[in-house]
Design an enzyme around this catalytic site. Structure first.
Site, PDB file in Angstrom:
ATOM      1  N   GLU A   6     -13.430   1.783  -1.538  1.00  0.00           N
ATOM      2  CA  GLU A   6     -14.013   2.500  -0.402  1.00  0.00           C
ATOM      3  C   GLU A   6     -14.969   3.576  -0.887  1.00  0.00           C
ATOM      4  O   GLU A   6     -14.816   4.112  -1.994  1.00  0.00           O
ATOM      5  CB  GLU A   6     -12.914   3.165   0.438  1.00  0.00           C
ATOM      6  CG  GLU A   6     -12.043   2.210   1.198  1.00  0.00           C
ATOM      7  CD  GLU A   6     -11.031   2.926   2.067  1.00  0.00           C
ATOM      8  OE1 GLU A   6     -10.467   2.259   2.946  1.00  0.00           O
ATOM      9  OE2 GLU A   6     -10.807   4.141   1.866  1.00  0.00           O
ATOM     10  N   LYS A  14      -3.545  -2.890   3.079  1.00  0.00           N
ATOM     11  CA  LYS A  14      -4.605  -1.996   3.537  1.00  0.00           C
ATOM     12  C   LYS A  14      -5.852  -2.772   3.945  1.00  0.00           C
ATOM     13  O   LYS A  14      -6.555  -2.400   4.887  1.00  0.00           O
ATOM     14  CB  LYS A  14      -4.934  -0.982   2.442  1.00  0.00           C
ATOM     15  CG  LYS A  14      -3.883   0.113   2.287  1.00  0.00           C
ATOM     16  CD  LYS A  14      -4.339   1.147   1.280  1.00  0.00           C
ATOM     17  CE  LYS A  14      -3.394   2.354   1.278  1.00  0.00           C
ATOM     18  NZ  LYS A  14      -2.036   2.018   0.936  1.00  0.00           N
ATOM     19  N   ARG A  40       6.467   4.302   9.119  1.00  0.00           N
ATOM     20  CA  ARG A  40       7.749   4.936   8.833  1.00  0.00           C
ATOM     21  C   ARG A  40       7.645   6.410   9.200  1.00  0.00           C
ATOM     22  O   ARG A  40       6.582   6.897   9.600  1.00  0.00           O
ATOM     23  CB  ARG A  40       8.077   4.813   7.347  1.00  0.00           C
ATOM     24  CG  ARG A  40       6.947   5.339   6.440  1.00  0.00           C
ATOM     25  CD  ARG A  40       7.310   5.335   4.984  1.00  0.00           C
ATOM     26  NE  ARG A  40       6.162   5.561   4.123  1.00  0.00           N
ATOM     27  CZ  ARG A  40       5.632   6.739   3.843  1.00  0.00           C
ATOM     28  NH1 ARG A  40       6.129   7.837   4.405  1.00  0.00           N
ATOM     29  NH2 ARG A  40       4.604   6.850   3.029  1.00  0.00           N
ATOM     30  N   HIS A  85      -3.721  12.689  -5.194  1.00  0.00           N
ATOM     31  CA  HIS A  85      -3.675  12.006  -3.892  1.00  0.00           C
ATOM     32  C   HIS A  85      -2.306  12.123  -3.234  1.00  0.00           C
ATOM     33  O   HIS A  85      -1.998  11.368  -2.311  1.00  0.00           O
ATOM     34  CB  HIS A  85      -4.062  10.532  -4.025  1.00  0.00           C
ATOM     35  CG  HIS A  85      -5.399  10.324  -4.666  1.00  0.00           C
ATOM     36  ND1 HIS A  85      -6.579  10.634  -4.040  1.00  0.00           N
ATOM     37  CD2 HIS A  85      -5.734   9.862  -5.900  1.00  0.00           C
ATOM     38  CE1 HIS A  85      -7.592  10.352  -4.848  1.00  0.00           C
ATOM     39  NE2 HIS A  85      -7.110   9.894  -5.969  1.00  0.00           N
TER      40      HIS A  85
END
Length: 670
Positions: free
Chosen positions: A200, A116, A292, A235
């Site tokens: 973040e 990421k 994917r 999440h």
């Protein structure tokens, strides 16, 4: 086109790929672990190869075993599905070395998006908007915490190599940071073999909007509309829809073009999903790209009329994209609800057990069920507890929602706890219907979404009593038919007493209580009718017929049909107004242990011990973390119910535990 492919996955995605492959005339090969020897995807495949024990790390995550299975069966290509090896660059590289086509993007694209932090760097260079955060290589806890404090709480910790909500934690204050960081790192290391984190800024009311992109090996790239996946727990997505509602056309185009730009920046090929956070002011930020097919791809298929798996196969075989951007059409609205074995009332704790009864809605052009299980199958501790995906289409959002709600009432599972009632409450809730969407939706409306299904207890108990009485009649009639004397009074179920009413006493358990009901049989021309008397003094007349597991009931003039399933001594009744459970109460023989279970913490379900967080003999405060266990790919922290101390741990890290097993000995503070 390929002649034979291997599907390196299990469950509903393996079955989904096989259906498309068979439609195209492609032979399929399944791989399976010990736990999946009799699974649906194995029986659907033309060939199947055993690849190891039940734990995924010893079977589905073993790239060498999967490639060996492809070579053994002559499969030309491998479809990875999602999860497991689907975003594993080393596996993609190994396929190429074995001269096997990987049905997905090239190795370099997976590597680019697999981290990421690296992905953020690439997207910044491609001028794709980013959420503010720290994406550096220095992983010292002190630096990560300083980064969080510099950008201001709340922040979001995310596994660099993560996905599916694993290794992700919200942190609302500095005093939570160390514990949440350690938990996120453990979960990330367990799931992905990498504990690196990024930090973040956490947007408090964003929507999660993602774009389905497709690119071919000839330089073509397009986007196929967008999906709103804002409704999440831990999440992880719960309900997805396409297209995203209340999205201005200009914003839809801007996000789609940004998604294709992101894919082009890494020379992408195949199916991918670019995920954005959409803020309340219309700003959107790149979150990640999944290299994917996504779990929620069916809603895109429903509104575009396309088979995305077929697109994957054709592009992997070297064909160009079947459509250009201007040719993509979006019609109507679609929802997908994920049917899980879990308990929403217990923080969505995963559930295990047998699917003792399973009845799905009838599939039509507008109702679709993607599943990898059948009645009698087991939901085990080894894999994700998703049972199926329920997908519906409508001409508009309102019609699609109505169809979703109806289909949820027709989805009937007994034998383990599911989230079906929760999904129904969600789909029919006023805030969801009013499109008040953001990623905090479930937490904000928890009380509304977790309310039990409405129903009058005595009305439902009347139906339960009618079923028991009619079932007794059915059993007695079957016995009489086998008897040499069918007219024997021993076959009677009328409760006859000399000079007394024809009464039967029933004791039923319902909602955790025992209810006593008196039933007086009344014969009439249409069959048996019963006058029921409750302890409250209320009375109810019920009558009906029982045909197999279908009960046609008349309760004081209200006629309805129910399906009743028996499993492990429990009955589950399903009707148009919802479901309820009941059982016949067992007599008290005086053998019950009055002491009950002890006060030591117990395992909430089958799982594995991950870490011990307290020192034996040391004092701990109330709510202090004592140990961490892992079950069905999620971590659970066991905490102290009061101040005290741990005098002994009964299990060590790595050991398996059964549900309800005592985990440790805890001495409360005097």
């Amino acid at each position: 086109m390929f002649k034979k492919i291997l599907i390196a996955n299990r469950g509903e995605i393996a079955c989904r790929v096989m259906r498309t492959a068979h439609r195209l005339g492609i032979a399929t090969v399944a791989v399976y672990s010990d736990a999946d020897a009799n699974a649906l995807h194995v029986t659907m495949a033309d060939e199947a190869v055993h690849i190891g024990p039940a734990p995924a790390r010893e079977s589905y995550l073993c790239a060498d075993k999967v490639i060996a299975a492809a070579q053994r069966t002559g499969a030309e290509a491998i479809h990875p599905g999602y999860g497991f090896l689907s975003e594993n660059a080393d596996f993609c590289r190994a396929c190429a070395q074995a001269n096997i086509v990987f049905i997905g993007p090239p190795t370099a694209a997976i590597e680019a998006m697999g981290s990421k932090s690296a992905a953020k760097t690439i997207m910044a260079k491609a001028q794709v908007p980013l959420v503010p955060g720290y994406h550096g290589d220095d992983q010292s806890p002190a630096l990560l915490k300083q980064a969080a404090e510099d950008m201001g709480y709340p922040v979001l910790l995310k596994a660099v190599a993560g996905g599916g909500g694993k290794g992700m934690r919200q942190v609302w204050s500095a005093d939570q940071f160390d514990e949440e960081l350690a938990a996120a790192q453990r979960e990330s290391l367990s799931s992905f073999g990498n504990s690196d984190m990024l930090v973040e800024k956490y947007l408090t009311q964003p929507r999660h909007v993602e774009i389905q992109v497709f690119c071919d090996s000839h330089g073509g790239g397009i986007y196929l509309a967008e999906r709103d996946c804002s409704v999440q727990r831990r999440h992880q997505k719960v309900i997805e829809e396409a297209p995203a509602p209340n999205l201005p056309a200009s914003l839809r185009v801007a996000m789609g073009e940004a998604a294709v730009q992101a894919a082009s920046a890494i020379d992408y090929c195949g199916a991918g999903t670019v995920e954005f956070l959409l803020d309340t002011d219309g700003s959107f930020y790149f979150m990640e790209m999944n290299t994917r097919l996504q779990v929620e791809h069916p809603v895109t298929e429903m509104v575009t009329g396309l088979d995305l798996v077929e697109w994957q196969l054709r592009i992997a075989a070297g064909e160009p994209l079947p459509l250009q951007q201007a040719q993509v059409q979006v019609n109507g609205h679609a929802f997908e609800a994920r049917i899980y074995a879990e308990d929403p009332a217990q923080d969505f704790m995963p559930a295990t057990g047998l699917l003792g009864f399973l009845q799905t809605p009838v599939e039509t052009d507008v109702v679709r069920v993607d599943t990898g299980v059948r009645q009698g199958d087991e939901v085990s501790i080894y894999y994700d507890p998703m049972i199926a995906k329920l997908i519906v289409w409508g001409e508009n959002r309102q019609q699609a929602l109505q169809r979703l709600a109806l289909a949820l009432t027709q989805y009937r599972i007994a034998g383990l706890t599911t989230n079906i009632d929760f999904l129904y409450n969600l789909a029919t809730s006023a805030p969801f219907q009013a499109i008040e969407l953001d990623t905090g939706f479930i937490e904000r409306h928890q009380t509304l979404l977790l309310q039990p299904p409405a129903g009058d207890p005595e009305e439902q108990l009347g139906l339960a009593a009618l079923y028991i009485l009619l079932d007794r009649e059915r059993v007695a009639q079957a016995s009489a038919n086998q008897s040499a004397d069918p007219s024997s009074p021993w076959h009677s179920t009328g409760g006859w007493r000399m000079n007394e009413p024809h009464l039967q006493a029933l004791a039923l358990t319902y909602a955790g209580e025992t209810w006593l009901i008196s039933a007086e049989q009344v014969r009439n021309s249409s069959g048996s009718s019963y006058n029921l008397s409750f302890e409250s003094g209320n009375r109810l007349n019920v009558s009906g017929q029982l045909n197999g597991d279908e009960l046609s009931a008349n309760s004081d003039g209200f006629k309805q049909k129910l399906v009743v399933a028996e499993h492990d001594g429990l009955f589950s009744a399903y009707g148009s107004s919802g479901a309820f459970q009941f059982a016949t109460a067992l007599p008290d023989t005086g053998e019950a242990d009055a002491g009950g279970p002890g006060g030591n913490p117990r395992a909430p379900m089958n799982g594995r011990i991950v870490a011990l967080l307290a020192e034996v003999g040391s004092a701990v405060a109330a709510d202090a973390p004592l140990l961490v266990m892992e079950a069905m790919k999620m971590e659970y922290t066991i905490r102290a119910s009061s101040a005290g101390s741990v005098t002994a741990f009964y299990y060590q890290p790595g050991e398996l535990v059964d549900g309800a097993a005592e985990l440790l000995n805890f001495e409360p503070e005097a």
